[in-house]
Design a protein around this motif. Structure first.
Motif, PDB file in Angstrom:
ATOM      1  N   SER A 130      19.550 101.525  73.839  1.00  0.00           N
ATOM      2  CA  SER A 130      18.806 100.291  74.145  1.00  0.00           C
ATOM      3  C   SER A 130      19.263  99.717  75.481  1.00  0.00           C
ATOM      4  CB  SER A 130      19.062  99.247  73.051  1.00  0.00           C
ATOM      5  OG  SER A 130      18.726  99.781  71.797  1.00  0.00           O
ATOM      6  N   PRO A 131      18.457  98.811  76.055  1.00  0.00           N
ATOM      7  CA  PRO A 131      18.850  98.241  77.349  1.00  0.00           C
ATOM      8  C   PRO A 131      20.086  97.351  77.221  1.00  0.00           C
ATOM      9  CG  PRO A 131      16.800  97.235  76.549  1.00  0.00           C
ATOM     10  CD  PRO A 131      17.128  98.341  75.611  1.00  0.00           C
ATOM     11  N   VAL A 132      21.098  97.650  78.036  1.00  0.00           N
ATOM     12  CA  VAL A 132      22.343  96.868  77.972  1.00  0.00           C
ATOM     13  C   VAL A 132      22.691  96.233  79.319  1.00  0.00           C
ATOM     14  CG1 VAL A 132      23.399  98.063  76.018  1.00  0.00           C
ATOM     15  CG2 VAL A 132      23.689  98.988  78.318  1.00  0.00           C
ATOM     16  N   TRP A 133      21.706  96.173  80.232  1.00  0.00           N
ATOM     17  CA  TRP A 133      22.004  95.587  81.547  1.00  0.00           C
ATOM     18  C   TRP A 133      22.333  94.107  81.439  1.00  0.00           C
ATOM     19  CZ3 TRP A 133      18.679  91.723  83.112  1.00  0.00           C
ATOM     20  CH2 TRP A 133      17.413  91.694  82.533  1.00  0.00           C
ATOM     21  N   PHE A 134      21.766  93.442  80.437  1.00  0.00           N
ATOM     22  CA  PHE A 134      22.127  92.038  80.234  1.00  0.00           C
ATOM     23  C   PHE A 134      23.170  91.997  79.137  1.00  0.00           C
ATOM     24  CE2 PHE A 134      21.885  87.640  78.980  1.00  0.00           C
ATOM     25  CZ  PHE A 134      21.766  87.005  80.202  1.00  0.00           C
ATOM     26  N   ARG A 135      24.400  91.628  79.522  1.00  0.00           N
ATOM     27  CA  ARG A 135      25.519  91.758  78.600  1.00  0.00           C
ATOM     28  C   ARG A 135      25.648  90.542  77.690  1.00  0.00           C
ATOM     29  NH1 ARG A 135      29.288  95.448  79.882  1.00  0.00           N
ATOM     30  NH2 ARG A 135      31.053  94.079  79.471  1.00  0.00           N
ATOM     31  N   LEU A 136      25.682  90.822  76.406  1.00  0.00           N
ATOM     32  CA  LEU A 136      25.887  89.762  75.412  1.00  0.00           C
ATOM     33  C   LEU A 136      27.070  90.159  74.547  1.00  0.00           C
ATOM     34  CD1 LEU A 136      22.207  89.150  74.198  1.00  0.00           C
ATOM     35  CD2 LEU A 136      23.621  87.472  75.383  1.00  0.00           C
ATOM     36  N   GLY A 137      28.130  89.366  74.594  1.00  0.00           N
ATOM     37  CA  GLY A 137      29.274  89.615  73.729  1.00  0.00           C
ATOM     38  C   GLY A 137      28.949  89.197  72.301  1.00  0.00           C
ATOM     39  N   ASP A 138      29.820  89.559  71.368  1.00  0.00           N
ATOM     40  CA  ASP A 138      29.539  89.316  69.944  1.00  0.00           C
ATOM     41  C   ASP A 138      29.402  87.824  69.624  1.00  0.00           C
ATOM     42  OD1 ASP A 138      29.697  92.036  69.645  1.00  0.00           O
ATOM     43  OD2 ASP A 138      31.827  92.003  69.082  1.00  0.00           O
ATOM     44  N   ARG A 139      30.318  87.030  70.145  1.00  0.00           N
ATOM     45  CA  ARG A 139      30.256  85.586  69.853  1.00  0.00           C
ATOM     46  C   ARG A 139      29.079  84.937  70.561  1.00  0.00           C
ATOM     47  NH1 ARG A 139      35.233  83.790  67.614  1.00  0.00           N
ATOM     48  NH2 ARG A 139      36.811  85.410  67.768  1.00  0.00           N
ATOM     49  N   ASP A 140      28.869  85.348  71.792  1.00  0.00           N
ATOM     50  CA  ASP A 140      27.726  84.859  72.567  1.00  0.00           C
ATOM     51  C   ASP A 140      26.430  85.223  71.831  1.00  0.00           C
ATOM     52  OD1 ASP A 140      26.617  83.630  74.797  1.00  0.00           O
ATOM     53  OD2 ASP A 140      26.622  85.448  76.023  1.00  0.00           O
ATOM     54  N   LEU A 141      26.396  86.422  71.283  1.00  0.00           N
ATOM     55  CA  LEU A 141      25.223  86.876  70.540  1.00  0.00           C
ATOM     56  C   LEU A 141      24.920  85.925  69.383  1.00  0.00           C
ATOM     57  CD1 LEU A 141      23.053  89.019  69.837  1.00  0.00           C
ATOM     58  CD2 LEU A 141      24.807  90.166  68.452  1.00  0.00           C
ATOM     59  N   ALA A 142      25.953  85.494  68.692  1.00  0.00           N
ATOM     60  CA  ALA A 142      25.745  84.601  67.551  1.00  0.00           C
ATOM     61  C   ALA A 142      25.031  83.327  67.998  1.00  0.00           C
ATOM     62  CB  ALA A 142      27.086  84.262  66.904  1.00  0.00           C
ATOM     63  N   LEU A 143      25.461  82.795  69.138  1.00  0.00           N
ATOM     64  CA  LEU A 143      24.795  81.592  69.659  1.00  0.00           C
ATOM     65  C   LEU A 143      23.321  81.897  69.944  1.00  0.00           C
ATOM     66  CD1 LEU A 143      25.883  78.938  72.120  1.00  0.00           C
ATOM     67  CD2 LEU A 143      24.006  80.416  72.842  1.00  0.00           C
ATOM     68  N   HIS A 144      23.062  83.064  70.539  1.00  0.00           N
ATOM     69  CA  HIS A 144      21.676  83.403  70.888  1.00  0.00           C
ATOM     70  C   HIS A 144      20.805  83.612  69.661  1.00  0.00           C
ATOM     71  CE1 HIS A 144      23.410  83.959  74.898  1.00  0.00           C
ATOM     72  NE2 HIS A 144      22.190  83.699  75.301  1.00  0.00           N
ATOM     73  N   VAL A 145      21.354  84.265  68.656  1.00  0.00           N
ATOM     74  CA  VAL A 145      20.597  84.478  67.415  1.00  0.00           C
ATOM     75  C   VAL A 145      20.260  83.119  66.790  1.00  0.00           C
ATOM     76  CG1 VAL A 145      20.773  85.343  65.035  1.00  0.00           C
ATOM     77  CG2 VAL A 145      21.518  86.784  66.950  1.00  0.00           C
ATOM     78  N   GLU A 146      21.241  82.235  66.786  1.00  0.00           N
ATOM     79  CA  GLU A 146      21.041  80.931  66.160  1.00  0.00           C
ATOM     80  C   GLU A 146      20.082  80.068  66.970  1.00  0.00           C
ATOM     81  OE1 GLU A 146      21.522  80.075  63.299  1.00  0.00           O
ATOM     82  OE2 GLU A 146      21.340  77.887  63.370  1.00  0.00           O
ATOM     83  N   ARG A 147      20.197  80.101  68.300  1.00  0.00           N
ATOM     84  CA  ARG A 147      19.243  79.330  69.132  1.00  0.00           C
ATOM     85  C   ARG A 147      17.816  79.838  68.884  1.00  0.00           C
ATOM     86  NH1 ARG A 147      21.084  78.444  74.662  1.00  0.00           N
ATOM     87  NH2 ARG A 147      21.042  80.698  74.900  1.00  0.00           N
ATOM     88  N   THR A 148      17.674  81.171  68.858  1.00  0.00           N
ATOM     89  CA  THR A 148      16.345  81.758  68.680  1.00  0.00           C
ATOM     90  C   THR A 148      15.792  81.387  67.300  1.00  0.00           C
ATOM     91  OG1 THR A 148      17.088  83.584  70.072  1.00  0.00           O
ATOM     92  CG2 THR A 148      15.072  83.943  68.801  1.00  0.00           C
ATOM     93  N   ARG A 149      16.657  81.437  66.299  1.00  0.00           N
ATOM     94  CA  ARG A 149      16.213  81.095  64.938  1.00  0.00           C
ATOM     95  C   ARG A 149      15.721  79.646  64.891  1.00  0.00           C
ATOM     96  NH1 ARG A 149      17.683  78.792  60.282  1.00  0.00           N
ATOM     97  NH2 ARG A 149      19.595  77.885  61.109  1.00  0.00           N
ATOM     98  N   ARG A 150      16.472  78.749  65.482  1.00  0.00           N
ATOM     99  CA  ARG A 150      16.090  77.334  65.447  1.00  0.00           C
ATOM    100  C   ARG A 150      14.806  77.092  66.246  1.00  0.00           C
ATOM    101  NH1 ARG A 150      21.465  73.542  64.968  1.00  0.00           N
ATOM    102  NH2 ARG A 150      22.733  75.044  63.863  1.00  0.00           N
ATOM    103  N   MET A 151      14.681  77.769  67.393  1.00  0.00           N
ATOM    104  CA  MET A 151      13.469  77.563  68.200  1.00  0.00           C
ATOM    105  C   MET A 151      12.252  78.158  67.496  1.00  0.00           C
ATOM    106  SD  MET A 151      14.984  77.947  72.062  1.00  0.00           S
ATOM    107  CE  MET A 151      13.445  77.614  72.921  1.00  0.00           C
ATOM    108  N   LYS A 152      12.447  79.306  66.835  1.00  0.00           N
ATOM    109  CA  LYS A 152      11.320  79.910  66.092  1.00  0.00           C
ATOM    110  C   LYS A 152      10.899  78.999  64.941  1.00  0.00           C
ATOM    111  CE  LYS A 152      10.615  84.394  67.526  1.00  0.00           C
ATOM    112  NZ  LYS A 152      11.575  85.412  67.843  1.00  0.00           N
ATOM    113  N   ALA A 153      11.861  78.229  64.424  1.00  0.00           N
ATOM    114  CA  ALA A 153      11.541  77.286  63.340  1.00  0.00           C
ATOM    115  C   ALA A 153      10.876  76.021  63.886  1.00  0.00           C
ATOM    116  CB  ALA A 153      12.816  76.919  62.582  1.00  0.00           C
TER     117      ALA A 153
END
Ligand code: GDP
Length: 317
Positions: free
Chosen positions: A86-109
């Motif tokens: 998969s594309p990995v040019w934009f680096r997301l660490g594990d903890r950073d990823l959690a923030l992104h998943v949660e932001r996306t979940r809240r915005m989708k809601a």
């Protein structure tokens, strides 16, 4: 009595000055407005690089080496993603990823970005108000010799190498300033333009409807992100060059000439002060490089002292 200030910021340079300002101004005296033109969707996630840099910085979690992401990071997600091809040019660490998943979940809601940002600030123990410039999608497109590139593709994927021809901010016409943004300017005695990239960090904020009008008659103070003709980091100097302008603190002052009351420039650029003053912009020469935490606070102190001087001068006119 402490001044009431609104500060406009991008990521790297912006976050450092903002960090200094928050040590000097109480939360009810400072509103931070952050560029979202760099935002994009990647792997289905809502990414807001400048907002996250400012948030992580104020939370004391920012990675000082990279200038993005968190300090206490692990990379299992990215490593696994790589194994999938998969594309990995934009680096997301594990903890950073959690923030992104949660932001996306809240915005989708259905929550707007400003609400999600406020909630994250509470979780991180940040008392100051951080506003995304808008809740509506605005996407900075860099027009280059290799075609039109969404900002992160230009900046990260292509390491800001393509020759720049121009910029446009898609969606800006229909984007409204985030709730509270214009009111914050109205309630402030002065607005600070942090030492962020003028073309792609501050211009998108200024391009939102009503922002330039709100700045009319307001004391507006900038800090040059160009020191000795060069950007401290990133493509700002290259962008001036690409637009046919020699990069300098003077070029930054001219770029903001319509709105600027004063600008702080670096000691190495002292000889440019008369030229900038001739534009009708008051100029303060000081050390503007922020290498350490105390540098951030000292520069913020100087910015506020200079701003107070300009407010005082304005009130005597
Ligand atoms: P980005 O969104 O990550 O590009 O971050 P910004 O736009 O906020 O910051 C990029 C700009 O910050 C660059 O043009 C740098 O020259 C400037 N910058 C970074 N560190 C410093 C510093 O310590 N002092 C000054 N004056 N400018 C800085």
């Amino acid at each position: 009595m402490a001044l009431k200030i609104t500060a406009l910021a991008g990521g790297t340079g912006g976050a450092k000055l903002v960090d200094g300002l928050t040590t000097l101004l109480e939360p009810d005296k400072l509103t931070l407005v952050v560029n979202t033109g760099d935002d994009f969707e990647h792997l289905g996630l809502a990414i807001s690089p400048d907002l996250d840099t400012v948030t992580y910085t104020l939370a004391g979690l920012a990675n000082p080496q990279s200038g993005w992401g968190r300090t206490d990071e692990t990379w299992n997600f990215l490593q696994t993603l790589k194994e999938f091809g998969s594309p990995v040019w934009f680096r997301l660490g594990d903890r950073d990823l959690a923030l992104h998943v949660e932001r996306t979940r809240r915005m989708k809601a259905g929550l707007p970005l400003s609400d999600v940002t406020r909630a994250f600030c509470r979780i991180f123990g940040i008392d100051h108000v951080i506003l995304p410039m808008t809740d509506d999608p605005v996407r900075t497109i860099v027009e280059t010799d290799d075609g039109d590139l969404p900002f992160q593709e230009y900046f990260v994927k292509h390491s800001h190498e393509p020759q720049v021809r121009g910029f446009r901010f898609e969606g800006i016409e229909n984007a409204k300033p985030a709730p509270g943004f214009l009111q914050a300017i109205e309630d402030s005695e002065a607005v600070i333009l942090c030492p962020s990239n003028p073309w792609v960090s501050i211009d998108p904020i200024l391009a939102l409807s009503g922002v330039r009008e709100a700045l009319e008659g307001k004391v507006t103070v900038g800090v040059s992100p160009i020191i000795g003709g060069q950007a401290v980091r990133g493509p700002a100097a290259k962008m001036f060059q690409a637009m046919g302008i020699t990069p300098s603190a003077c070029a930054v002052a001219e770029h903001y000439q319509q709105i600027l009351s004063g600008i702080l420039i670096d000691e190495v650029d002292a000889e440019l002060a008369p030229e900038i003053e001739a534009l009708g912009i008051r100029t303060k020469v000081t050390q503007t490089m922020m290498k350490t935490q105390p540098d951030r606070k000292r520069l913020a102190e100087e910015v506020l002292a200079f701003t107070a001087e300009l407010i005082e001068a304005e009130s005597r006119r």
